[in-house]
Design an enzyme around this catalytic site. Structure first.
Site, PDB file in Angstrom:
ATOM      1  N   CYS A 178       0.843  -1.190   0.000  1.00 37.12           N
ATOM      2  CA  CYS A 178       0.000   0.000   0.000  1.00 37.12           C
ATOM      3  C   CYS A 178       0.881   1.244   0.000  1.00 37.12           C
ATOM      4  CB  CYS A 178      -0.917  -0.007   1.217  1.00 37.12           C
ATOM      5  SG  CYS A 178      -1.873   1.514   1.414  1.00 37.12           S
ATOM      6  N   ASP A 185       0.349  -6.264   0.035  1.00 33.45           N
ATOM      7  CA  ASP A 185      -0.777  -6.712  -0.780  1.00 33.45           C
ATOM      8  C   ASP A 185      -0.310  -7.943  -1.553  1.00 33.45           C
ATOM      9  OD1 ASP A 185      -2.470  -4.515  -0.074  1.00 33.45           O
ATOM     10  OD2 ASP A 185      -1.396  -3.260  -1.506  1.00 33.45           O
TER      11      ASP A 185
END
Length: 276
Positions: A178, A185
């Protein structure tokens, strides 16, 4: 860490008690594309969101739940910041809709307004959404690359001038982060290409190079697409990533060039992977 200080990411916020479309926060796509794309977009596509925590009340006050699927076109003016979408969906929890269709239409209208493009919304019954599957093609994760780096490096991609049948390769090793919070992620990324032959080991090394990269899911997929297109004289290309869920949402961007087989694409996106 990023210039997204105007978003909800990384901030302590209060969960909404009332329906509020104003919670949705758009992020212009041009922010990332201006450094990747010159002129017309070399791709079309869609961002497919899955909402696993979606509920509202009917006119009698009885709760209803559904799995929501939101198709945001890649040519919309903005992506929707994920935490803001989570809070928006939570604002529906105590809101009354006369019918399921009224709820669907309200969500579609709100998301379309925020994204600057027509968003298609489908609501599934929970028992109708057990579609775990696998991606077609060859997984490269059992191979070994000659070198591993942890920032995106398009020079890692290698092609050989041996035109053959259409290639389908995928890897479960995609990790990006992120751009605001630094949270990891995780995703499976799949590519389909024709023209020059993509060396599978080089694709593995390239996927791994995103491990320290900070960007939104959609932007990562578009970077993968543009790097592949720039690296080889490809006739056709499709890139698809299925990210694991966070906050009850997963995001699955798909980008492709040229004409694609609609039936094949429908089969591709109709299955979620085990990690989702």
């Amino acid at each position: 860490m990023s210039d997204h200080a105007d978003t909800l990411l990384g901030k302590d916020t209060t969960y909404p008690e009332h329906y509020d479309p104003a919670l949705l926060q758009p992020i212009p796509r041009e922010r990332s594309r201006e450094t990747m794309v010159r002129g017309d977009l070399p791709f079309t596509g869609v961002d497919i969101w899955t909402a696993y925590e979606l509920s509202w009340l009917d006119s009698s006050g009885k709760p209803h739940v559904a799995v929501g699927e939101f198709w945001v076109p890649a040519d919309s003016s903005a992506i929707i910041e994920s935490k803001s979408l989570k809070y928006y969906l939570n604002s529906l929890n105590q809101h009354r809709f006369a019918t399921r269709e009224q709820a669907r239409q309200a969500i579609a209208g709100d998301l379309s307004e925020a994204a600057g493009g027509e968003v298609q919304v489908t609501l599934f019954d929970i028992d109708d959404y057990s579609n775990v599957g696998t991606l077609p093609g060859t997984c490269v994760d059992t191979l070994d690359a000659p070198v591993y780096v942890y920032q995106p490096d398009a020079s890692l991609l290698k092609f050989v001038d041996q035109p053959g049948e259409q290639q389908q390769l995928f890897s479960h090793l995609l990790k990006s982060n992120c751009p605001v919070t630094g949270q990891p992620d995780w995703a499976t990324v799949w590519v389909q290409c024709s023209g020059l032959t993509l060396v599978p080991e080089s694709f593995l090394a390239y996927v791994v190079s995103f491990r320290g990269h900070q960007d939104f899911h959609e932007n990562c997929v578009e970077r993968i697409f543009t790097d592949l297109m720039a690296g080889g004289k490809l006739q056709d290309l499709a890139v698809y990533a299925r990210y694991t869920r966070r906050g009850g949402l997963d995001i699955n961007p798909l980008r492709f060039s040229g004409a694609q087989d609609p039936e094949a694409l429908e089969q591709l996106v109709s299955k979620r992977i085990a990690r989702q």
